[in-house]
Structure formats: C-alpha cells, structure tokens
Scaffold this motif. Structure first.
Motif, PDB file in Angstrom:
ATOM      1  N   GLY A  82      -5.483  -2.674  -6.319  1.00 41.12           N
ATOM      2  CA  GLY A  82      -6.872  -2.346  -6.017  1.00 41.12           C
ATOM      3  C   GLY A  82      -7.639  -3.570  -5.552  1.00 41.12           C
ATOM      4  O   GLY A  82      -8.813  -3.482  -5.213  1.00 41.12           O
ATOM      5  N   GLY A  83      -6.972  -4.719  -5.503  1.00 43.70           N
ATOM      6  CA  GLY A  83      -7.594  -5.958  -5.018  1.00 43.70           C
ATOM      7  C   GLY A  83      -7.357  -6.154  -3.530  1.00 43.70           C
ATOM      8  O   GLY A  83      -6.622  -5.385  -2.894  1.00 43.70           O
ATOM      9  N   ILE A  84      -7.955  -7.235  -3.021  1.00 44.29           N
ATOM     10  CA  ILE A  84      -7.955  -7.414  -1.565  1.00 44.29           C
ATOM     11  C   ILE A  84      -6.609  -7.930  -1.041  1.00 44.29           C
ATOM     12  O   ILE A  84      -6.193  -7.581   0.065  1.00 44.29           O
ATOM     13  N   ASP A  85      -5.891  -8.741  -1.841  1.00 42.89           N
ATOM     14  CA  ASP A  85      -4.620  -9.296  -1.362  1.00 42.89           C
ATOM     15  C   ASP A  85      -3.578  -8.196  -1.130  1.00 42.89           C
ATOM     16  O   ASP A  85      -2.954  -8.130  -0.066  1.00 42.89           O
ATOM     17  N   ALA A 115      -4.185  -5.117  -0.730  1.00 44.28           N
ATOM     18  CA  ALA A 115      -4.691  -4.219   0.319  1.00 44.28           C
ATOM     19  C   ALA A 115      -4.276  -4.726   1.695  1.00 44.28           C
ATOM     20  O   ALA A 115      -3.786  -3.966   2.540  1.00 44.28           O
ATOM     21  N   LEU A 116      -4.443  -6.041   1.910  1.00 42.96           N
ATOM     22  CA  LEU A 116      -4.084  -6.614   3.211  1.00 42.96           C
ATOM     23  C   LEU A 116      -2.572  -6.522   3.455  1.00 42.96           C
ATOM     24  O   LEU A 116      -2.131  -6.138   4.545  1.00 42.96           O
ATOM     25  N   VAL A 117      -1.773  -6.837   2.426  1.00 38.70           N
ATOM     26  CA  VAL A 117      -0.313  -6.785   2.599  1.00 38.70           C
ATOM     27  C   VAL A 117       0.143  -5.347   2.897  1.00 38.70           C
ATOM     28  O   VAL A 117       1.002  -5.120   3.751  1.00 38.70           O
ATOM     29  N   ALA A 129      -1.577  -3.065   4.411  1.00 36.32           N
ATOM     30  CA  ALA A 129      -1.967  -2.747   5.793  1.00 36.32           C
ATOM     31  C   ALA A 129      -0.997  -3.387   6.787  1.00 36.32           C
ATOM     32  O   ALA A 129      -0.573  -2.756   7.760  1.00 36.32           O
ATOM     33  N   ASP A 178      -9.782   2.419  -6.017  1.00 36.62           N
ATOM     34  CA  ASP A 178      -9.738   1.637  -4.769  1.00 36.62           C
ATOM     35  C   ASP A 178      -8.330   1.621  -4.178  1.00 36.62           C
ATOM     36  O   ASP A 178      -8.156   1.747  -2.971  1.00 36.62           O
ATOM     37  N   ALA A 179      -7.326   1.469  -5.048  1.00 40.42           N
ATOM     38  CA  ALA A 179      -5.928   1.447  -4.567  1.00 40.42           C
ATOM     39  C   ALA A 179      -5.559   2.798  -3.959  1.00 40.42           C
ATOM     40  O   ALA A 179      -4.891   2.860  -2.913  1.00 40.42           O
ATOM     41  N   LEU A 187      -7.262   3.215  -0.568  1.00 34.01           N
ATOM     42  CA  LEU A 187      -6.564   2.404   0.436  1.00 34.01           C
ATOM     43  C   LEU A 187      -5.289   3.113   0.903  1.00 34.01           C
ATOM     44  O   LEU A 187      -5.035   3.249   2.107  1.00 34.01           O
ATOM     45  N   THR A 238       2.356 -10.470  -2.940  1.00 33.87           N
ATOM     46  CA  THR A 238       0.997 -10.366  -2.401  1.00 33.87           C
ATOM     47  C   THR A 238       0.130 -11.598  -2.671  1.00 33.87           C
ATOM     48  O   THR A 238      -1.069 -11.554  -2.453  1.00 33.87           O
TER      49      THR A 238
END
Lengths: 450, 151
Positions: free
Chosen positions: A337-340, A342-344, A346, A374-375, A378, A441
């Motif tokens: 649910g964090g940004i790292d 999420a980017l990986v 994507a 959030d996760a 995404l 990640t």
C-alpha cells in the motif's frame, strides 16, 4: 542511388552467452540490410557474445566458441555484404603482439565468407561498472578499413570518449580519433555498448557531434540495446555529418535496423528530403517472429522528452529483459500500500503485462486500514491479480518461540525486522512453488541507509 | 535477503515520487512499448497510482503510528545528502558548506557505511544513475575508514 555507400546500423539486443542465438539475430539483420542495398553493416560492441560477458571471458571454451560462431556467420552472410561484428578474440587471432596469449575486444570484418580483418579496441574503460583491463589488452594502431574508395576509421566505444576539448581533460594518453585522422580516415564507425544513465543520451550525442565537427568527420555510432543484469543499454544509435547535424537517430530502448546513405560525391550522409518522425517501419517477418527486423530508413527519432519518461522506459526494459533472459514469464511482489511497491507493480505490469504480475498483500496487526485499501485500489487500476496472506499468526509463533530466550528484553527493532523477514519468507515460498521471479521494492535512499 | 531483481534499487525516493506523478499525468513522451495500459475505474481516468498513496506520509508500518521521518530527515534533504556522498563523492565538509546540518550528515554517513553488508547480499538492481550500488560501488565492509573524521 548508385553513388551512395549504404551503411546499416544493427541496434541489437543480444543475450549474454547466447552465441548461437546472437549469431542468428545478426544474420537476420544482415539479410535485411543486404535486401535494402547496404554495403556495410555495423553491430554494437561484443554483439556476438553480448555486453558485458564478465568472467565468461576467462573461460577458454567461451572464446573458442565465439570464433567458431564467427566462422559460421561469415559463411552464412550475403557475400556482397561487409559486416563489422563486435567480438572478443585472442591476441593471436587478432595478430596483436603480446608476451602471453591475451584477449582483445575487437570489431571483426566479415566479408567474402571469411574473417578478413580484426580491429582491436584501443582504450579500455576500467571505472564505475567497467572492468575491461581485467580481461583485455589494448590495440596499438589506428584501425582503418577501405571500402568503395572510402577510408573508414573503426573505433569501439571508449575509443571516442577521450576528447580533451569536450571533457576539459584527457583520460588516456592516446587519442585514437586523432590518430585515425592522421591516417587519412574520412568517415568513422563506432561499435558501442554504452549503458543507460539518466540524462546520458543527450550528453553522449553532444560529445559525438563535437567529435564530428572538430575533425570534420561524419560518423556512425551503433549502440547495444536491452537489459543485461544490472545494466540497461538504450540504443539511440546515430549517423552524424561533419557539420554536427544528426541525420539518423534510431528510436531508443528497442532493437532494430537503420540505414544511413553516405553520398560518395558530397562525402556526407544524405539528409532526408522532408522531415519524418523516424520510427521503426513495421517489417514483414521473414522466418517467424525471431526474424522480425524493425527497419528505419529515414528520419531522426525523438528522444524521450522528460527524465521521468526516460528512466521509466529504462526500468521497464530492464525488468522485461531480466525476466525474459532468465527464463521467467511471471513475477510477484509484496504490495504494502506504499509508494515503492506501487511503482514496482506498475513497472512490472508495463514490462510483462498485468496478467503476469501477482501482488501479495501481507497485512500485520500494525497495518493501517488504508494500506490494504490503497494496495487493492492500485491492483485494480493496473489489472494485476492479488493474494492476501495475513502474518499475525506467524508473528505470534515467533514470539512464542523466542519467549524464553528473549524474556526480560524490550521488544523493539528485532521484532519489527521479523515482520519483514516473515514477509520475505512467504514471498520466496510463492516464487519457489510457482517458478515466479520475486521483485523486491526497496528504493535507493532506503538501501543507502539500511 | 530475498528476491531476484531489485527493480528500483537505484531510484532515489524523491525520484520514486516524481515517476509516480509522471505516470498519473498520462506518461508523456513514453515510447509505445513501455506504455502502461490503464484500466482505472477511478474518478480520474489517468490515475494509475491511487492519490492517497502519493499523499500519505511514508511508513514501514512495523509499529503503531510509525513514519519514515521518525528516524530520517525529509526525503528531499536525505536525497541531496546521498547524491553528494554517493554520486559526487563529496566530503562531509562540502555537504556542511552546502548548508546541511553536521549531525545529520554524520548520522547518514554512519548509516551508509553500516549498511554495506546488507547491500552485498541484495538482489541485483537496475542502474539508472551515474553511480549505482552493485558493480559500480565496491566498498569494503570490515573497514575503519571514517568518512566524517578523515576527509
């Protein structure tokens, strides 16, 4: 165009060590180049074995196999075509005087069914990710190839990165470009494997333009493309005129074959009569997908317009090629649910398609409600599948196991780190069970400070 | 240590944010073969990374209420310190001359050195900066070189 020397730029994506596969790819490109009227095709550096082959180079069997593949390739090529292939050769084969047999990083000229000339690399980079002094000895003479009355200087990657006028200093005593000019070269080719770094495409192009202008020397720059382990090569090959004008720039981050016409009357590359976008034209498959050769016969492809776009394209290619070349079709990662993560997720979805990405949610009693939400949001946006494995029971199990040993101590970093270790074990188990590649990640800032 | 590929191991945290914002702005200038098809049903049709992921304070969530900035400076400060130390090989005196707090610089240097053994065990990362951990960063582990006092 009868008074033109057509030069083909083979922007290849070799797999390190796949000598037979790389040879076939070079052959398909050469057949296409020949069909398009090319007289000379230039590959990237060490194209037959892929760059960087690292310690495969210290295995004598590997070096023998390279020579064998080159001889097969020479016999298979269209006889009228001259091909410069990047290859590691022994100093004996390269006719380079050296006290003990050593290795040489070379451009081998294949013509008329034979290995007709071997041109050694002169400057061997040994800094950052480069280790060429570990493996190779340098060539000592300027390399000049005569073709259709044109004296072509042959250089390999680092050979053109020693211009004190551009850098404000010299890194090596020798300047191979200057020596080529003194030897009468009027055109230069460069076989490269120049790894991607954010912003480097523009810097590299400025340096090449400076070289062309300084020496009044039109040049063709051929760069490897694709991911090999930790390095991504961006391609973005060039044909540049003596004025510094870029006449051909290939699309970056993708393999393909470009043609540049060197006009024998004007001694320049022919600029396109009208500006074109310079994409790869779709090409008809010759023998199945393996033989698909995207072609660019006109135009100057645009560079990716932003640093973010560039880095994104490099990371997508890096993941795609690492998975493909290691033999994985599916990947998994922990989704916190964090940004790292999420980017990986994507990047993985863009590289391999969302159906090939599994996101694993592993909530603990300390996970906030929004992390799971959030996760899931995404995963929904990306179209990837998810699994949820809560880790609370495993955490209690560890607590019970350590109860006596850890009694009287404060719960702290050790217990916090156990949560990460539990998640790591679960992810590795899934990777093991289903044969997926586990993507981690961590970002650079986190990895820097532990 | 776990994993086969450390995808963003060479992407500083501030760049992680800017890449995510670039994604949500429609992936401008992206080559077709690297483009991400969105299937978002969110209000913003361009949204790939949910807005809340971009706006909430970063946290490892290993204890209640924990956030990254409990133990680290803000990421724009941290990334500038790391850029100078790792990419530009600057000495601590240069960082302090550039306006960084000496205690923070000192602490980050200690953390950087102490994590060397972890980086040695990590999965390979993808290089995108001029100096990536891995083949381009070959530091000793059992070392007494004190960046902060000797340079």
């Amino acid at each position: 165009m009868a008074n033109c020397l057509k030069i083909a730029i083979a922007q290849l994506n070799p797999t390190v060590g796949d000598l037979c596969g790389n040879r076939k790819r070079i052959l398909h490109y050469a057949q296409k180049a020949h069909a398009l009227g090319a007289k000379l095709m230039v590959t990237s550096e060490l194209a037959i074995c892929g760059y960087p082959p690292r310690d495969l180079l210290v295995r004598p069997g590997f070096i023998k196999a390279i020579a064998t593949e080159l001889h097969i390739l020479a016999r298979e090529l269209p006889p009228q075509l001259n091909v410069l292939v990047g290859a590691a050769m022994t100093s004996v084969d390269a006719k380079l005087d050296h006290p003990a047999e050593a290795l040489v990083n070379t451009a081998v000229l294949l013509t008329g069914g034979e290995l007709s000339e071997i041109y050694p690399k002169r400057l061997l980079p040994t800094y950052d990710v480069f280790d060429e002094d570990r493996y190779f000895v340098p060539g000592i003479r300027p390399n000049i190839l005569s073709l259709d009355g044109v004296k072509i200087g042959v250089t390999i990657c680092e050979d053109i990165w020693n211009d004190e006028e551009f850098w404000g200093r010299r890194s090596y005593h020798v300047d191979p470009v200057q020596e080529l000019i003194e030897g009468g070269a009027e055109l230069m080719v460069n076989l490269s494997a120049s790894p991607y770094v954010a912003g480097k495409q523009r810097l590299r192009e400025e340096m090449i333009q400076h070289c062309a202008q300084r020496y009044k020397l039109p040049l063709v720059y051929v760069n490897q493309v694709g991911g090999n382990d930790d390095l991504v090569f961006d391609g973005t090959s060039l044909a540049v005129n003596a004025s510094g004008k870029v006449v051909r720039r290939t699309p970056g981050f993708e393999a393909g074959l470009a043609i540049a016409d060197y006009n024998l009357a004007t001694r320049e590359f022919q600029a396109d009569p009208k500006p074109t976008v310079g994409r790869w034209e779709s090409s008809v498959a010759m023998v199945g997908e393996e033989a698909r050769v995207p072609v660019q016969q006109a135009g100057v492809a645009e560079l990716v317009s932003s640093l973010d776009g560039e880095i994104w394209a490099a990371l997508v290619l890096g993941v795609r090629d690492y998975a493909r070349k290691c033999g994985f079709s599916k990947v998994l990662l922990g989704l916190s649910g964090g940004i790292d993560s999420a980017l990986v997720a994507a990047i993985a979805a863009a590289a391999l398609g969302p159906k090939n990405v599994l996101g694993v949610l592993m909530p603990s009693p300390y996970s906030s409600d929004h992390s799971i939400g959030d996760a899931e949001a995404l995963a929904n946006n990306l179209g990837i599948t998810t699994e949820t494995l809560p880790i609370g029971d495993l955490m209690s199990g560890y607590d019970r196991t350590f109860e006596t040993l850890f009694s009287g101590t404060e719960a702290g970093v050790t217990e916090e780190n156990l949560q990460s270790r539990i998640r790591g074990s679960l992810l590795m188990a899934i990777a093991n069970k289903f044969g997926h590649l586990l993507l981690t990640t961590g970002n650079k800032s986190e990895i820097a400070v532990g | 240590m776990n994993g086969g590929l450390a995808v963003i191991a060479d992407v500083p945290k501030t760049r992680v944010y800017s890449l995510c914002r670039w994604l949500n702005r429609g992936q401008k200038g992206c080559p077709d073969h690297a483009k991400l098809a969105t299937v978002s049903e969110a209000d913003n049709p361009l949204e790939i990374i949910p807005d809340h992921i971009l706006t909430k304070p970063p946290s490892a969530e290993l204890r209640p209420g924990q956030v990254d900035q409990d133990s680290l400076p803000d990421y724009d400060v941290l990334d500038d310190i790391l850029d100078r130390l790792v990419h530009q090989a600057q000495a601590p005196s240069e960082l302090i001359a550039a306006g960084h707090d000496p205690d923070t610089v000192d602490r980050i240097i200690r953390l950087l050195s102490r994590a060397e053994f972890k980086r040695r065990q990590a999965a390979p990362g993808i290089k995108v900066t001029e100096r990536a951990f891995g083949t381009g960063w070959r530091m000793p582990i059992a070392s007494r070189w004190q960046l902060q006092s000797m340079e």
